[in-house]
Design a protein around this motif. Structure first.
Motif, PDB file in Angstrom:
ATOM      1  N   ARG A 186       0.828  -1.205   0.000  1.00 27.65           N
ATOM      2  CA  ARG A 186       0.000   0.000   0.000  1.00 27.65           C
ATOM      3  C   ARG A 186       0.861   1.253   0.000  1.00 27.65           C
ATOM      4  NH1 ARG A 186      -5.697  -0.824   3.007  1.00 27.65           N
ATOM      5  NH2 ARG A 186      -6.079   0.914   1.583  1.00 27.65           N
ATOM      6  N   ALA A 187       2.012   1.191   0.700  1.00 23.51           N
ATOM      7  CA  ALA A 187       2.911   2.352   0.702  1.00 23.51           C
ATOM      8  C   ALA A 187       3.468   2.594  -0.693  1.00 23.51           C
ATOM      9  CB  ALA A 187       4.038   2.118   1.701  1.00 23.51           C
ATOM     10  N   LEU A 188       3.860   1.528  -1.396  1.00 25.94           N
ATOM     11  CA  LEU A 188       4.365   1.687  -2.757  1.00 25.94           C
ATOM     12  C   LEU A 188       3.258   2.172  -3.686  1.00 25.94           C
ATOM     13  CD1 LEU A 188       6.646   1.391  -4.784  1.00 25.94           C
ATOM     14  CD2 LEU A 188       6.069  -1.033  -5.014  1.00 25.94           C
ATOM     15  N   LEU A 189       2.043   1.666  -3.460  1.00 25.56           N
ATOM     16  CA  LEU A 189       0.918   2.126  -4.275  1.00 25.56           C
ATOM     17  C   LEU A 189       0.640   3.607  -4.049  1.00 25.56           C
ATOM     18  CD1 LEU A 189      -1.310   1.222  -6.242  1.00 25.56           C
ATOM     19  CD2 LEU A 189      -2.726   0.667  -4.272  1.00 25.56           C
ATOM     20  N   LYS A 229      -2.058  11.763  -8.635  1.00 27.87           N
ATOM     21  CA  LYS A 229      -3.339  11.457  -7.994  1.00 27.87           C
ATOM     22  C   LYS A 229      -3.190  11.652  -6.485  1.00 27.87           C
ATOM     23  CE  LYS A 229      -4.424   7.941 -11.478  1.00 27.87           C
ATOM     24  NZ  LYS A 229      -4.711   6.500 -11.716  1.00 27.87           N
ATOM     25  N   PRO A 230      -3.130  12.902  -6.028  1.00 27.41           N
ATOM     26  CA  PRO A 230      -2.917  13.148  -4.588  1.00 27.41           C
ATOM     27  C   PRO A 230      -4.062  12.627  -3.725  1.00 27.41           C
ATOM     28  CG  PRO A 230      -3.469  15.180  -5.752  1.00 27.41           C
ATOM     29  CD  PRO A 230      -3.226  14.147  -6.801  1.00 27.41           C
ATOM     30  N   GLY A 231      -5.284  12.587  -4.253  1.00 29.34           N
ATOM     31  CA  GLY A 231      -6.403  12.055  -3.480  1.00 29.34           C
ATOM     32  C   GLY A 231      -6.202  10.589  -3.149  1.00 29.34           C
ATOM     33  N   ASP A 232      -5.751   9.796  -4.137  1.00 30.05           N
ATOM     34  CA  ASP A 232      -5.463   8.383  -3.883  1.00 30.05           C
ATOM     35  C   ASP A 232      -4.331   8.238  -2.876  1.00 30.05           C
ATOM     36  OD1 ASP A 232      -7.388   7.871  -5.728  1.00 30.05           O
ATOM     37  OD2 ASP A 232      -6.021   7.235  -7.337  1.00 30.05           O
ATOM     38  N   GLN A 254      -3.505  10.303  -0.441  1.00 26.77           N
ATOM     39  CA  GLN A 254      -3.984  10.634   0.898  1.00 26.77           C
ATOM     40  C   GLN A 254      -4.825   9.505   1.489  1.00 26.77           C
ATOM     41  OE1 GLN A 254      -6.023  14.296   0.178  1.00 26.77           O
ATOM     42  NE2 GLN A 254      -4.154  15.540   0.085  1.00 26.77           N
ATOM     43  N   ARG A 255      -5.667   8.899   0.651  1.00 24.99           N
ATOM     44  CA  ARG A 255      -6.490   7.794   1.147  1.00 24.99           C
ATOM     45  C   ARG A 255      -5.628   6.603   1.567  1.00 24.99           C
ATOM     46  NH1 ARG A 255     -10.096   9.638  -2.861  1.00 24.99           N
ATOM     47  NH2 ARG A 255      -9.117   8.309  -4.440  1.00 24.99           N
ATOM     48  N   GLU A 256      -4.608   6.295   0.782  1.00 18.79           N
ATOM     49  CA  GLU A 256      -3.737   5.177   1.128  1.00 18.79           C
ATOM     50  C   GLU A 256      -2.977   5.469   2.419  1.00 18.79           C
ATOM     51  OE1 GLU A 256      -3.402   2.177  -0.038  1.00 18.79           O
ATOM     52  OE2 GLU A 256      -4.914   2.504  -1.561  1.00 18.79           O
ATOM     53  N   TYR A 257      -2.498   6.699   2.559  1.00 19.23           N
ATOM     54  CA  TYR A 257      -1.758   7.065   3.766  1.00 19.23           C
ATOM     55  C   TYR A 257      -2.662   6.961   4.991  1.00 19.23           C
ATOM     56  CZ  TYR A 257       1.057   9.803   7.034  1.00 19.23           C
ATOM     57  OH  TYR A 257       1.786  10.210   8.119  1.00 19.23           O
ATOM     58  N   ALA A 258      -3.893   7.426   4.882  1.00 18.02           N
ATOM     59  CA  ALA A 258      -4.832   7.348   6.007  1.00 18.02           C
ATOM     60  C   ALA A 258      -5.163   5.893   6.336  1.00 18.02           C
ATOM     61  CB  ALA A 258      -6.103   8.130   5.680  1.00 18.02           C
ATOM     62  N   ALA A 259      -5.314   5.074   5.303  1.00 16.13           N
ATOM     63  CA  ALA A 259      -5.624   3.661   5.530  1.00 16.13           C
ATOM     64  C   ALA A 259      -4.463   2.947   6.217  1.00 16.13           C
ATOM     65  CB  ALA A 259      -5.951   2.984   4.196  1.00 16.13           C
ATOM     66  N   ILE A 260      -3.236   3.268   5.827  1.00 14.30           N
ATOM     67  CA  ILE A 260      -2.061   2.660   6.460  1.00 14.30           C
ATOM     68  C   ILE A 260      -2.002   3.044   7.934  1.00 14.30           C
ATOM     69  CG2 ILE A 260       0.462   2.669   6.500  1.00 14.30           C
ATOM     70  CD1 ILE A 260       0.373   3.012   3.442  1.00 14.30           C
ATOM     71  N   LYS A 261      -2.229   4.320   8.239  1.00 10.12           N
ATOM     72  CA  LYS A 261      -2.225   4.774   9.630  1.00 10.12           C
ATOM     73  C   LYS A 261      -3.305   4.056  10.436  1.00 10.12           C
ATOM     74  CE  LYS A 261      -0.368   7.900  11.316  1.00 10.12           C
ATOM     75  NZ  LYS A 261       0.827   7.958  12.205  1.00 10.12           N
ATOM     76  N   ALA A 262      -4.477   3.843   9.829  1.00 12.88           N
ATOM     77  CA  ALA A 262      -5.578   3.177  10.535  1.00 12.88           C
ATOM     78  C   ALA A 262      -5.231   1.721  10.843  1.00 12.88           C
ATOM     79  CB  ALA A 262      -6.851   3.255   9.693  1.00 12.88           C
ATOM     80  N   VAL A 263      -4.594   1.040   9.899  1.00 15.79           N
ATOM     81  CA  VAL A 263      -4.210  -0.355  10.125  1.00 15.79           C
ATOM     82  C   VAL A 263      -3.178  -0.444  11.243  1.00 15.79           C
ATOM     83  CG1 VAL A 263      -3.044  -2.354   9.111  1.00 15.79           C
ATOM     84  CG2 VAL A 263      -4.770  -1.120   7.790  1.00 15.79           C
TER      85      VAL A 263
END
Length: 514
Positions: A454-457, A466-469, A471-480
């Motif tokens: 996910r970090a590489l993605l 695609k900054p929106g994508d 940001q979503r990936e970064y937030a999802a990683i933090k949540a996990v």
């Protein structure tokens, strides 16, 4: 003794329960079908005690599959003894089992909450049947576990969502079909039919009620093992297989004594000519050599593991090589050589060890083409070889071999994110960002907690504008990471969650400032 379920000296409580059920039914059969005058009070009391103790042991083993088998075998015995009256007896026994609190009742009612794998057997049986239909001639003895990577099932809430796969069919008849094909199933059931025919003839011909009681006890005891094999890996337990052979053999011996056996046994004359004796001796020696080959190879491999545990890698390598020479068809020995060669490479930096590792892992892959792990390891070895300073001329070829190995691993095990991640990095080397993003997206769908992917993605999304994508990936990683904070992890779980978020957060902050 404080254990949640009784299991005796068995591998698991289910096998222990099946063994105790067999003892209970043997005692019950003799008691039900023997005349009172043929059994003294001492022996009748002894059998009642054996039945009571074995039934109590069965209950504290808390096996749902063995309970199903016991109900079927008891139904058979009681219907043979009492006819329609047996229905009332069974209803009373079942009501007592349901209403009277006991460990088995508790496990049946709360199995789903205590065991997340409790209700996956229907899916396992369905996939096993599909594999049987795909390979009607079988995939080979012992290969069920090796060919089950595509049958992984998700466990919601686990860090590794698809970390489980069926290593056995939990139905020995389906497993026989998958490994030995339809012919293997027919051979097994043909033998079972011959034995049951012999039992029916023996029961009809026998006037001796003591023998009849013994025959019915042996039959009920064998039946519970056979029924349990329909819902568990019963034939994987040597003690149960030995017990089944003993029960069937004793019943067959009674049939031979009574003269009711349907099988005609004849003595075959054998002239002990010196050449024939020599041929027999040579044959015995060959059979002994073949039988001891796997054992000697295993002991050599175990000696290598002992040296490896003490970090004596060169001695371990020599023992692994001996094991592979003794039994060259065992995949694990070649894999152990490859793994040790990689450790020796890490210690010495000598690239010759990488060549040896690649050779041995390629042998392992060719011996077992259904196991995705060997293809994945071979791909990682090719990556290491390509990264060596002296391999610039061959780097493109090595990257191509690594890509093929990882693609093969994805085909064999489509749920593991590791192969997607490594292949995506190789695509990035070749400038194929779109292919890398597609692979990482697929891996995320299977394993959303695989954070390196996910970090590489996220990084690729930022580069693609695609900054929106991102940001979503970064937030999802933090949540996990927050969800599983403070827990103890095994090696594979650490590999899933270990990711450095500092560069991602810094890039996100820079993007916000701009």
């Amino acid at each position: 003794l404080g254990a949640p379920r009784a299991r005796g000296t068995f591998f698991n409580p289910n096998f222990f329960a099946a063994y105790e059920a067999a003892v209970f039914l043997l005692s019950l059969g003799v008691l039900l079908f023997s005349k009172r005058e043929t059994l003294s009070g001492f022996w009748r009391s002894w059998l009642c005690g054996a039945a009571a103790v074995s039934l109590a042991a069965f209950v504290v083993a808390q096996s749902r599959g063995a309970a199903f088998a016991l109900i079927g075998a008891v139904s058979f015995l009681t219907f043979c003894r009492y006819g329609r009256k047996a229905l009332a007896i069974l209803v009373v026994c079942l009501l007592a089992g349901v209403t009277v609190p006991n460990p088995l009742q508790h496990r049946i009612m709360y199995a789903a909450a205590q065991d997340p794998y409790a209700y996956t057997r229907l899916e396992i049986w369905s996939s096993s049947l599909e594999r049987l239909l795909e390979h009607p001639l079988g995939i080979g003895v012992g290969m069920y576990k090796q060919g089950s990577f595509q049958d992984r099932f998700p466990i919601e809430g686990n860090i590794v969502r698809y970390g489980k796969r069926p290593e056995s069919a939990h139905n020995e008849y389906l497993q026989i079909g998958v490994e030995l094909g339809i012919v293997g199933v027919l051979v097994f059931f043909s033998g079972l039919w011959m034995w049951s025919t012999e039992i029916r003839q023996l029961c009809c011909a026998s006037a001796d009620r003591t023998n009849r009681g013994l025959v019915m006890g042996l039959t009920g005891s064998a039946l519970v093992v056979l029924l349990h094999a329909a819902v568990d890996s019963t034939f994987h337990e040597p003690a149960l297989v030995i017990l089944l052979i003993l029960l069937a053999g004793l019943a067959h011996n009674l049939a031979m004594q009574s003269g009711s056996t349907a099988v005609v046994w004849r003595r075959i004359a054998f002239g002990y000519h010196p050449l024939r004796v020599a041929a027999v001796v040579v044959g015995m020696l060959l059979i002994a050599a073949v039988c001891s080959q796997s054992a000697v190879g295993w002991y050599a491999h175990e000696e290598g593991k002992r040296h490896a545990g003490q970090q004596h890698l060169e001695q371990a390598m020599s023992w692994y090589i001996r094991a592979a020479i003794i039994d060259p068809g065992t995949t694990g020995y070649h894999d152990s050589i490859a793994r040790t060669a990689l450790q020796l490479f890490d210690q010495s930096g000598n690239s010759d060890w990488l060549l040896r590792a690649a050779e041995e892992e390629a042998i392992a892959r060719s011996l077992n083409q259904a196991d995705a792990r060997f293809a994945f390891r071979l791909g990682t070895i090719y990556q290491l070889m390509a990264a060596q300073p002296g391999s610039k001329a061959q780097r493109g070829e090595l990257f191509e071999k690594a890509s093929e190995a990882f693609a093969d691993a994805i085909h064999l095990d489509p749920f593991s994110p590791l192969s997607y991640y490594e292949l995506a990095q190789l695509h990035l080397v070749n400038g194929r960002s779109d292919a890398a993003i597609a692979l990482l997206t697929t891996a995320r769908g299977y394993e959303p907690n695989f954070l390196p992917g996910r970090a590489l993605l996220a990084e690729l999304s930022l580069k693609a504008g695609k900054p929106g994508d991102y940001q979503r990936e970064y937030a999802a990683i933090k949540a996990v990471q927050s969800r599983y904070a403070g827990r103890e992890f095994n090696e594979i779980e650490r590999r899933f969650l270990d990711v450095d978020l500092y560069p991602l957060g810094r890039a996100l902050a820079m993007g916000a400032m701009s």
